[in-house]
Design an enzyme around this catalytic site. Structure first.
Site, PDB file in Angstrom:
ATOM      1  N   ASP A 536       0.863  -1.190   0.000  1.00 53.83           N
ATOM      2  CA  ASP A 536       0.000   0.000   0.000  1.00 53.83           C
ATOM      3  C   ASP A 536       0.901   1.243   0.000  1.00 53.83           C
ATOM      4  O   ASP A 536       2.123   1.127   0.087  1.00 53.83           O
ATOM      5  CB  ASP A 536      -0.860  -0.073   1.276  1.00 53.83           C
ATOM      6  CG  ASP A 536      -2.045   0.883   1.238  1.00 53.83           C
ATOM      7  OD1 ASP A 536      -2.239   1.568   0.220  1.00 53.83           O
ATOM      8  OD2 ASP A 536      -2.772   0.936   2.241  1.00 53.83           O
ATOM      9  N   GLU A 539       2.559   5.348  -3.727  1.00 51.95           N
ATOM     10  CA  GLU A 539       2.544   6.404  -4.778  1.00 51.95           C
ATOM     11  C   GLU A 539       3.867   7.165  -4.828  1.00 51.95           C
ATOM     12  O   GLU A 539       4.218   7.587  -5.924  1.00 51.95           O
ATOM     13  CB  GLU A 539       1.377   7.358  -4.514  1.00 51.95           C
ATOM     14  CG  GLU A 539       0.021   6.715  -4.690  1.00 51.95           C
ATOM     15  CD  GLU A 539      -0.379   5.786  -3.540  1.00 51.95           C
ATOM     16  OE1 GLU A 539       0.201   5.952  -2.444  1.00 51.95           O
ATOM     17  OE2 GLU A 539      -1.231   4.910  -3.733  1.00 51.95           O
ATOM     18  N   ASP A 612      -9.075   3.961  -1.853  1.00 52.08           N
ATOM     19  CA  ASP A 612      -9.954   4.223  -0.709  1.00 52.08           C
ATOM     20  C   ASP A 612     -11.271   4.854  -1.143  1.00 52.08           C
ATOM     21  O   ASP A 612     -11.482   6.058  -1.025  1.00 52.08           O
ATOM     22  CB  ASP A 612      -9.213   5.096   0.305  1.00 52.08           C
ATOM     23  CG  ASP A 612      -8.006   4.358   0.860  1.00 52.08           C
ATOM     24  OD1 ASP A 612      -7.934   3.114   0.692  1.00 52.08           O
ATOM     25  OD2 ASP A 612      -7.130   5.008   1.457  1.00 52.08           O
TER      26      ASP A 612
END
Ligand SMILES: *[C@@H]1O[C@H](CO)[C@@H](O)[C@H](O)[C@H]1NC(C)=O
Length: 978
Positions: A536, A539, A612
């Site tokens: 996760d 980015e 999300d």
């Protein structure tokens, strides 16, 4: 995952992350290079006839390679006569055209490595003798097949023509601009602070007119530094942005460039009354509570676009890794203009000539690879939550699933399993026995997925951080020397620089389950081969960074700035983790590594999800086009969190969300730490039983999913097929993105995404019979397309079998998918109007790489009907698909000659039966049913009804042949006479 208030309290209160809001993300007008790009586009038409591209090819420099099909030339810009550019046009073996332009001998080097990460290999070029180059006065033409690549000298323009039609044009609108590296001029800034506006105006009036002003504008805009909120980007290299218009003169629909929460057919961003006011943005970001209809950047970026019309499809892959904004408009009703503005990097654009959507998928797959063949269990149901808080919690969740007979393959642990968010290290208080816990979960063939994020807690007690520091493989701050420090879950953190080759072997070694050679080297003692990984926040997400990510002037390996490589960053992390998981055991196994961030090529690794989302009907609905869009851009192993990450969906919404979720390639329920528990066993009746049936439906269709994955793995055609892909000539389907087909299975689904719905409209695109999957009711489409209304109360999913399909299913409900390995099959033969049907079934061991050596079963089923004077006979045949040959673009497929029908896997499923044949739409009751030449007196039942070949609607006729005593691995024939 994003911040919870409960976690916020653990962080220092003065921390800026408390101020997180949607406007923490830039609009185009807040980004200097995007502003410059848009201003350039706005100046262009108003400049009228005097507007022209300043870029021209130097005719004397044109060189055609004598050994391969490529063209090179020097390019000059009249704005800056001393600056040199080089253009290269290469024609690939399969007809794809690559156009590259770079500044040569400039002050610095532009980032040119994006393609080396995205491409699966350097493409080979067409044989010179297959291309005819024709030199004209102002252009060179490369002619091959029915394609022409035209390179115009003045002004510079590259276009692709196919069958005499202009399909793609680069710089046709003359917006190309490659800002060259330059030295900052030290000018005297007017004293605006004290002198006031008047003095500033004076200064502007006295300044000599800029000779490039007609093209670049009067004012320099943010070339050397820019601020956003409290952050300043120092931009030490100055301006280096790239503007390029790509025009599709005959295509009114464009798709792709994920990821955005937008319709599949991309609405306009400029021109008269645009749908969005900002361009589509590609800049991987951890966006807080994203909007359900927006061109804003999300977690992943794939700069790949399809342009489509009823006549043809073409594709554009722009191998760029920096922040990119894309404006979309329709200069005429049947054309599309796109304008791409990127912050840095070279021009490296691939033109994919199509002409069908399927051709474009294959051409793109040849460039960037096909999707990895996943582990079979990864297609089962994944149960996640932030967080299952202890080993006991995990055990009790699993127990509840079993008590209530919900199938489940994977239990997930979010960040709280780890001690102070030091990943790999279990929180010993709540997880005192991780290996025993994993073994308990694995007892029924299940797996666990635990999170490993890229931020490393900066404490000397964390060996992972200490080793990364010692190896000097951490991302550096703007000085290029000190490690970059930012905030994330682990508090003060550092980030591994996966561009640094020195990090690769070390990172992989962290997942090792046994001792390495070096006796003090790390090994993950608290793990087993049943633990897979979730990457996760890659980015990367940095809570106190600009736009919640890394500052662009951070420095990576090779001296590249973070701005140059940002969109690739997350893919490298997933790549290294996938490699680690593949190789950690005694034999290589297929990895499952879920990533939030992705780029072109990520499909070669594992799955992604849409991040999300919120527990709202809008988010449930937009998840569908998002997953479709990822799929057509190659990233087909994708899904959205079932239930929505934020919020507390009511039971109706949750039921509908499961109905959506089972029709995505990746099927996971997940929830935020502040939400109420919502595992399906907690539902009251009737919702609980409905959801159980929904999940069981997913499991019964796992072979359809697996077969579709194999096809995607073989040639890059996506698992979920939107209408325009299936029916490229049907204009009425071009904008449809709420119903779609699953692989080649013939299943058409339209999940319900509205509250209170009892009826749903479904578009049938052709003159064909479509059978309701559950009731076998036959519906008819029409050649002009027809919309039907079907009943869809809460327990009902509008799901159809297209006439002409044979669907293999497994009906036994099991607790997990590995328990289904030897279960028998049902084949549903849904006859078409022409009384034909075909289908496929792919099987292998589901976890090793032995399928690449030919250990697999790939069956082809065909049904046809022959009418003779006295009687009619329908034949159903099972044959070996691997013998019939198939289109293959991926090197991981079976080498020629390696496959044997009696391979080890086939032997292991030798006993697996076909337990039932269901044949829909026969015209009348059979007189004889013949299995392998033997007439069956009994064992079959007939229920009269609508025939496939007529025009009637209503309950279809159903012939059921029970226990025909056939094996799935064998060749066989079943004949039905009437
Ligand atoms: C992953 O890394 C390997 C080298 O370690 C490389 O060959 C491969 O292309 C990479 N794949 C992706 C998708 O980045």
């Amino acid at each position: 995952m994003r911040i919870a208030t409960s976690v916020l309290l653990l962080l220092p209160l003065a921390h800026p992350l408390l101020a997180l809001k949607a406007h923490d993300f830039k609009t185009c007008s807040q980004s200097a290079f995007c502003r410059r790009g848009r201003a350039l586009a706005e100046r262009a038409p108003t400049a009228g006839s005097s507007w022209h591209s300043p870029y021209t090819i130097v005719p004397s420099s044109v060189a055609l390679s004598s050994s391969a099909s490529s063209f090179t030339s020097s390019v000059k810009s009249e704005l800056y006569p001393d600056i040199n550019f080089e253009l290269e046009v290469r024609i690939h073996e399969d007809g794809v055209v690559r156009v590259r332009m770079d500044e040569v001998k400039g002050l610095r080097k532009r980032y040119d490595e994006a393609s080396s990460w995205a491409l699966v290999r350097e493409p080979s070029l067409k044989n010179v003798k297959d291309v005819k180059w024709v030199k004209g006065k102002n252009e060179v033409k490369g002619v091959y097949d029915d394609v022409e690549v035209r390179v115009q000298y003045q002004p510079l323009k590259v276009s692709l023509w196919k069958g005499g039609r202009e399909e793609v044009v680069l710089n046709g609108k003359e917006l190309l601009h490659m800002e060259h590296f330059r030295v900052k001029e030290e000018k005297k800034e007017p004293e605006t602070a004290e002198g006031g506006a008047e003095q500033a105006e004076q200064a502007v009036l006295q300044a000599p007119a800029r000779p490039t002003a007609w093209f670049e504008g009067e004012e320099e805009d943010g070339l050397w530094a820019e601020s956003f909120s409290t952050w300043t980007d120092q931009k030490p290299k100055g301006p280096e942005s790239l503007s390029l218009d790509i025009h599709f003169p005959g295509h009114a629909n464009v798709y792709g460039i994920p990821q955005h929460a937008s319709p599949l057919s991309l609405p306009t961003t400029t021109g008269p009354s645009p749908h969005y006011t900002d361009p589509y943005r590609l800049y991987n970001l951890d966006v807080f509570e994203y909007l359900a209809d927006s061109p804003m950047s999300l977690y992943g970026s794939i700069p790949f676009l399809h342009a489509h019309s009823a006549e043809s499809t073409v594709g554009i892959f722009n191998a760029i890794a920096s922040e990119t904004w894309i404006d979309v408009s329709h200069p005429t009703e049947d054309s599309t203009l796109t304008h791409w503005v990127s912050e840095s990097g070279i021009l490296d654009v691939f033109l994919l000539p199509g002409p069908t959507p399927e051709d474009v998928f294959k051409q793109y797959a040849r460039l960037t690879g096909t999707s990895a063949m996943p582990a079979h269990w990864a297609l089962g149901y994944h149960q996640c939550r932030w967080n299952y808080i202890s080993s006991e919690d995990v055990r009790s969740v699993q127990k509840r699933f079993d008590e209530d007979d919900f199938p489940l393959d994977v239990l997930w642990l979010d960040i709280e399993y780890s001690e102070e968010h030091k990943y790999f290290i279990w929180d010993a208080k709540n997880f005192p026995d991780p290996v025993a816990m994993v073994n308990d979960v694995a007892a029924l063939g299940r797996k666990m997925v635990v999170i490993v994020d890229p931020h490393l807690k900066r404490v000397s007690t964390y060996p992972v951080y200490e080793k990364a520091k010692e190896l000097d493989v951490l991302v550096k701050g703007r000085d290029g020397k000190e490690e970059y420090e930012g905030w994330c879950w682990s508090g003060s953190s550092a980030w591994v620089d996966f561009f640094h080759p020195g990090s690769w072997d070390w990172w992989k070694s962290l997942f090792r389950l046994t001792d390495g050679k070096d006796k003090d080297s790390w090994r993950w003692v608290d793990s087993t081969e049943n633990v897979h990984i979730w990457n996760d926040m890659n980015e990367p997400s940095v809570f106190n960074g600009p736009e919640i990510t890394m500052p662009k002037d951070n420095v990576h390996y090779g001296g590249w700035e973070h701005r140059d490589i940002h969109n690739i960053n997350g893919m490298l992390f997933q790549n290294l983790t996938s490699q680690a998981i593949t190789t950690r055991g005694s034999t290589p196994k297929r990895p499952f590594v879920l990533s939030r961030s992705f780029y072109a090529g990520s499909q070669r690794l594992s799955a992604i999800w849409t991040g999300d989302n919120m527990g709202s009907w809008e988010h449930m609905a937009v998840g569908i086009p998002m997953v479709l869009s990822n799929g057509i851009a190659g990233m087909t192993f994708a899904g959205a969190d079932v239930g929505g990450f934020f919020g507390n969906p009511d039971p109706e919404m949750l039921v509908r969300w499961y109905q959506v979720g089972i029709f995505a390639p990746f099927f996971r329920a997940h929830a935020h730490i502040d939400t109420k528990r919502r595992e399906p066993y907690l539902l009251e009746e009737p919702h609980k039983s409905i959801v159980r049936d929904v999940i069981r439906l997913r499991y019964s269709l796992l072979s359809v999913w697996y077969t579709s994955f194999r096809r995607a793995n073989a040639d890059g055609v996506p698992i979920l097929r939107p209408h325009w892909v299936m029916f490229p000539k049907d204009k009425k389907g071009f904008a449809i993105d709420d119903q779609y087909f699953i692989g080649d299975s013939g299943l058409l689904v339209k999940p319900v995404t509205k509250p209170g719905a009892t009826e749903t409209q479904v578009y049938i695109p052709e003159d064909q019979v479509y059978y309701d999957y559950f009731t076998y009711n036959a519906y008819r489409g029409s050649a002009a397309g027809k919309t039907i209304t079907v009943s869809s109360p809460l327990e009902k999913i509008p799901l159809f079998i297209r006439g002409g399909s044979i669907v293999p299913t497994r009906a036994r409900p099991r607790r997990s998918s590995p328990l289904m390995k030897k279960d028998p099959f049902t084949l549903t033969v849904a006859l078409s109007q022409a009384e034909l049907a075909t289908g496929e079934l792919y099987l292998d061991d589901g976890e090793s790489f032995d399928h690449q050596k030919g250990d697999l079963v790939w069956r082809k089923f065909d049904a046809w009907t022959l009418k003779a004077a006295k009687r009619t006979r329908m034949t159903l045949k099972s044959s070996d698909m691997t013998k019939s040959g198939q289109t293959v673009v991926d090197g991981s497929l079976v080498a020629p000659g390696a496959y044997r029908a009696d391979n080890a896997y086939a032997k292991s499923v030798q006993s697996v039966r076909v337990e039932k044949l269901v044949i829909l739409g026969l015209p009348k009751k059979p007189t004889t049913v013949i299995v392998q030449g033997v007439a069956q007196k009994e064992g079959w039942t007939w229920e009269g009804g609508v025939a496939a070949d007529g025009k009637k609607e209503g309950g279809a006729s159903v012939l059921v042949i029970k226990n025909p005593n056939l094996k799935i691995v064998d060749d066989w024939l079943v004949e039905v006479e009437f």
